[in-house]
Design an enzyme around this catalytic site. Structure first.
Site, mmCIF file in Angstrom:
data_model
loop_
_atom_site.group_PDB
_atom_site.id
_atom_site.type_symbol
_atom_site.label_atom_id
_atom_site.label_comp_id
_atom_site.label_asym_id
_atom_site.label_seq_id
_atom_site.Cartn_x
_atom_site.Cartn_y
_atom_site.Cartn_z
ATOM 1 C CB SER A 101 -1.104 0.152 1.654
ATOM 2 O OG SER A 101 -0.135 0.498 2.346
ATOM 3 C CG ASP A 102 1.535 5.741 -1.238
ATOM 4 O OD1 ASP A 102 2.188 5.590 -0.858
ATOM 5 O OD2 ASP A 102 1.481 7.259 -2.009
ATOM 6 C CD1 TRP A 103 2.463 7.835 5.399
ATOM 7 C CD2 TRP A 103 4.063 6.934 4.915
ATOM 8 N NE1 TRP A 103 2.918 8.662 6.737
ATOM 9 C CE2 TRP A 103 4.381 7.950 6.503
ATOM 10 C CE3 TRP A 103 5.469 5.569 5.410
ATOM 11 C CZ2 TRP A 103 5.226 7.899 7.226
ATOM 12 C CZ3 TRP A 103 6.400 6.097 6.293
ATOM 13 C CH2 TRP A 103 5.962 7.105 7.057
ATOM 14 N NE ARG A 104 -1.355 6.435 9.451
ATOM 15 C CZ ARG A 104 -2.631 6.710 9.609
ATOM 16 N NH1 ARG A 104 -2.585 7.830 8.018
ATOM 17 N NH2 ARG A 104 -3.620 6.674 10.543
ATOM 18 C CB ALA A 105 -2.670 4.082 0.985
#
Ligand code: BGC
Length: 729
Positions: free
Chosen positions: A259-263
């Site tokens: 995932s992207d950062w905290r996505a």
């Protein structure tokens, strides 16, 4: 046993030994940049509770973390250490948008290879690059990280850079896993605001936004990152249609998805998930194998499995994909994995490469009266502007590990170049690109008057482009325009060098200058590359990978647009300035355009001048009637009609005149960088295929329709040398 089966077996055998919490641990990625390791982190590592970390840049900490994972956890599974090595590690290469302006994917591949060597030595086995989002809106700050507006050009760069990072053998000690990001449609954010909604019909997604990702998958990219945005109502991180159906089932991607950062967590704010538990469920079902930074997987996967909401099979598949990449990278055998040693100085070859890439990325936009190159015999020169001697801003966005002490600024390079032979009058004139203080204007004008020519280094600081750094106004910030206008009063030849992370609206200010070089953010070797171009050691050869708008209100503006039923080039248009007062209601020329600025951009896609002139002639297509499935050739003769050896990017565009779904007015289908001696002519030939002329219909099938096509070859997207061919049944 083949290498792949061998790796499958190793991953399967290891998986069989793992407990559920250990499996979930592999799917967890957290950042850690401090220079100590807290006890609870050590404990998590010993329990096998973490599969990957990012941003562990302190070498001793990086090594110690790996040592604990390998030596002190039950199964000794190494971590995959990630870092955003976007355009260089210690040696900073031009920003990706500038690399795209080289139209030289092979060169970009070499830059990625060099960056991989430096990053691998520093203890990283994974970079979150290349970003391959198609960007058609220069307000979007991350356009700096992109390869620009065109899927064909971006695909070539995406594949080359993946190969550069990963090398021929992913298990080699200097190879790092690449990450194709951000999947998908992130660059289509409404209004150019980062993270914003993207509404993209699926056939457009497939024709424009997905091809670079497909090219990366074909180049065997090890990982893919989800995007922050939603597409048509579904956040990418919870989007099974793109992550499972398209990426895995259709394209056969067998690496893993992060995932992207905290996505994952952000799907709650999107209004797609109720809480973190729901986010964990939706992300895993959609196909996210590893969660970056937030803790939905860590906190809720076990519970979801125990409740029977998520099957162990789904979890096992995700963990197997992660383990496979760890085996492919040879992490279990990299000996020892815990000895990170970043380079103490950048290697000479990397510095040399950084200069070459910067040199080829610079685009000459204007050169009135052959102002450039400046004479090497010049006796006095004014060097000005807030970026003339700035060793930090020219490194661009995502410079994390480069050092200012390695940068050679334009001022230093010009001093080195001219030595004592000329007087150099240096004055920044403005403290920063955003400064509005006019106190140095008078001395600046005075220095310009004392000099034979003026070089003004203007632009944007690196923090003004990049993630979350969208701008509504694309002018030169601060009082730069005013200072340039003031200096132009000197009447001395004025060369503007623009250093920026995106296209800026420099139309008006360029009028005041005799020559304009667009240098983007060129990295460590900014100065020497620019000095070579300014004094004509080499001729500029960069070409725009993105259309330059005249003004923000014209955005989106890109070359591969559709034609409408009222194309503006077919009618005579009355512009706003010439409308009489109290004018009677009339159309003023019914067409798709603006009353105040017309319809043409400031500079078209593919544009870039040289110090010489290239002449294109004798375009040929053979055969010119082809069946779908067949290949054909298009060729042209290019002559260097000037006095200087130089490079040119020969570009080939096609238009499908009539189709069951309307097609863009032009699409790039080939390009080649060539070098020609004065008066030399080269025959440049492109191998094309009918199969590459298709598009996705509304049933999402890729089809090639019979019919007539126009084909242009030239030095930019406004090339007018044309021929035609036909695809027959
Ligand atoms: C960016 C990614 C990046 C990640 C890790 C995110 O904010 O969108 O492109 O790789 O951070 O630094």
């Amino acid at each position: 046993m083949s290498e792949d089966t061998n790796i499958d077996k190793k991953a399967k055998d290891l998986l069989a030994k793992m407990t559920l919490p250990e499996k979930i641990g592999q799917m967890v990625q957290i950042a850690h940049s401090s220079d100590t390791i807290p006890e609870d982190l050590k404990q998590r590592l010993r329990e096998g509770g973490i599969g990957s970390m990012l941003n562990v840049t302190v070498p001793e900490i990086n090594s110690e973390i790996q040592r604990i994972a390998v030596r002190e956890s039950r199964l000794g599974i190494p971590l995959i250490m990630g870092r955003d090595v976007i355009h260089g590690y210690r040696t900073i290469f031009p920003i990706p948008l500038a690399q795209a302006a080289t139209w030289d994917p092979q060169l970009a591949k070499e830059c990625a290879r060099a960056a991989a060597r430096e990053a691998a030595a520093a203890g990283f086995q994974w970079t979150f690059a290349p970003m391959m989002d198609i960007a058609r809106d220069p307000r979007w700050g991350r356009i700096a990280e992109s390869f620009g507006e065109d899927p064909f050009l971006a695909s070539r760069f995406a594949a080359a850079i993946v190969r550069g990072f990963q090398g021929d053998d992913l298990s080699a000690p200097d190879a790092i896993a690449a990450c194709a990001k951000h999947f998908a449609g992130y660059g289509a954010a409404e209004g150019g605001r980062d993270y914003d909604t993207a509404n993209i019909p699926e056939n457009l997604l497939r024709d424009v936004y997905l091809p670079p990702f497909k090219a990366a998958v074909d180049a065997k990219v090890a990982t893919v990152m989800t995007a922050f945005n939603e597409i048509n109502g579904v956040p990418s991180t919870g989007n099974a249609r793109i992550l499972r159906s398209i990426l895995r089932e259709e394209w056969g991607f067998c690496g893993f998805v992060v995932s992207d950062w905290r996505a994952t967590a952000e799907m709650i704010d999107h209004g797609f998930c109720e809480d973190m538990k729901d986010a964990a469920k939706k992300a895993l079902i959609a196909g996210v194998d590893m969660e970056m930074q937030s803790s939905a997987y860590r906190d809720h996967l076990l519970e979801l499995i125990e409740e029977g909401v998520i099957s162990v099979k789904l979890l096992d598949d995700a963990v197997t994909r992660i383990l496979r990449i760890k085996f492919q990278l040879g992490l279990f055998d990299r000996k020892p994995i815990y000895s990170a040693k970043p380079p103490e100085t950048p290697e000479y070859e990397n510095i040399d490469l950084a200069k070459k890439a910067a040199l080829k990325s610079v685009v000459l936009l204007k050169n009135q009266n052959k102002t450039l190159p400046l004479s090497r015999k010049i006796r006095s020169i004014a060097v000005m502007g807030p970026l003339a001697d700035d060793s930090y801003e020219v490194l661009g966005t995502w410079n994390r590990d480069g050092r200012v002490e390695d940068t050679v600024t334009p001022l230093t390079a010009i001093r080195n170049y001219l030595g004592a032979s000329a007087q150099i009058h240096y004055l920044a004139g403005l403290e920063s690109s955003r400064s509005a203080n006019t106190s140095q204007f008078a001395p600046a004008l005075e220095k310009a008057r004392q000099s034979e020519a003026v070089l003004f280094f203007a632009g944007e600081e690196s923090i003004l482009s990049g993630e979350a750094h969208s701008r509504a106004h694309l002018n030169l910030p601060g009082a730069q325009d005013a200072l340039i206008a003031e200096i132009s009063k000197s009447g001395k030849p004025l060369v503007l060098v623009i250093l920026a992370g995106r296209p800026l609206t420099i139309g008006d200010i360029s009028e005041k200058a005799d020559a304009v070089l667009y240098a983007w953010h060129p990295g460590t070797m900014c100065g020497p590359a620019l000095a070579d171009l300014i004094f004509g050691i080499e001729a500029p050869s960069g070409k725009l990978p993105v259309t330059f708008p005249k003004t923000e209100g014209q955005i989106p503006v890109y070359y591969a647009h559709k034609n409408t039923g009222r194309p503006p080039d077919k009618v005579s248009l009355t512009m706003m300035d010439s409308i009489p007062l109290r004018a009677q209601q009339s159309s003023l020329g019914d067409a798709a355009r603006y009353l105040d600025i017309g319809y043409k951009p400031l500079y078209p896609f593919g544009y870039g001048l040289s110090y010489t002139t290239f002449i294109y002639a004798n375009i040929r297509i053979s055969p010119d009637k082809i069946r779908s499935g067949e290949g054909f050739k298009a060729s042209v003769e290019v002559t260097n009609a000037g006095e200087m050896e130089a490079e040119e990017v020969v570009q080939l565009y096609v238009r499908d005149r009539t189709a069951s779904l309307t097609r863009p007015v032009k699409e790039l289908k080939g390009f080649e960088r060539i070098r020609l001696k004065p008066k030399e002519t080269k025959n440049v030939s492109f191998d094309l295929s009918a199969g590459a002329m298709g598009f996705h219909n509304s049933a999402m099938e890729y089809i090639v329709e019979p019919g007539k096509f126009d084909l242009w070859i030239g030095g930019d997207s406004h090339a007018d040398l044309m021929a035609e061919f036909q695809i027959i049944e």
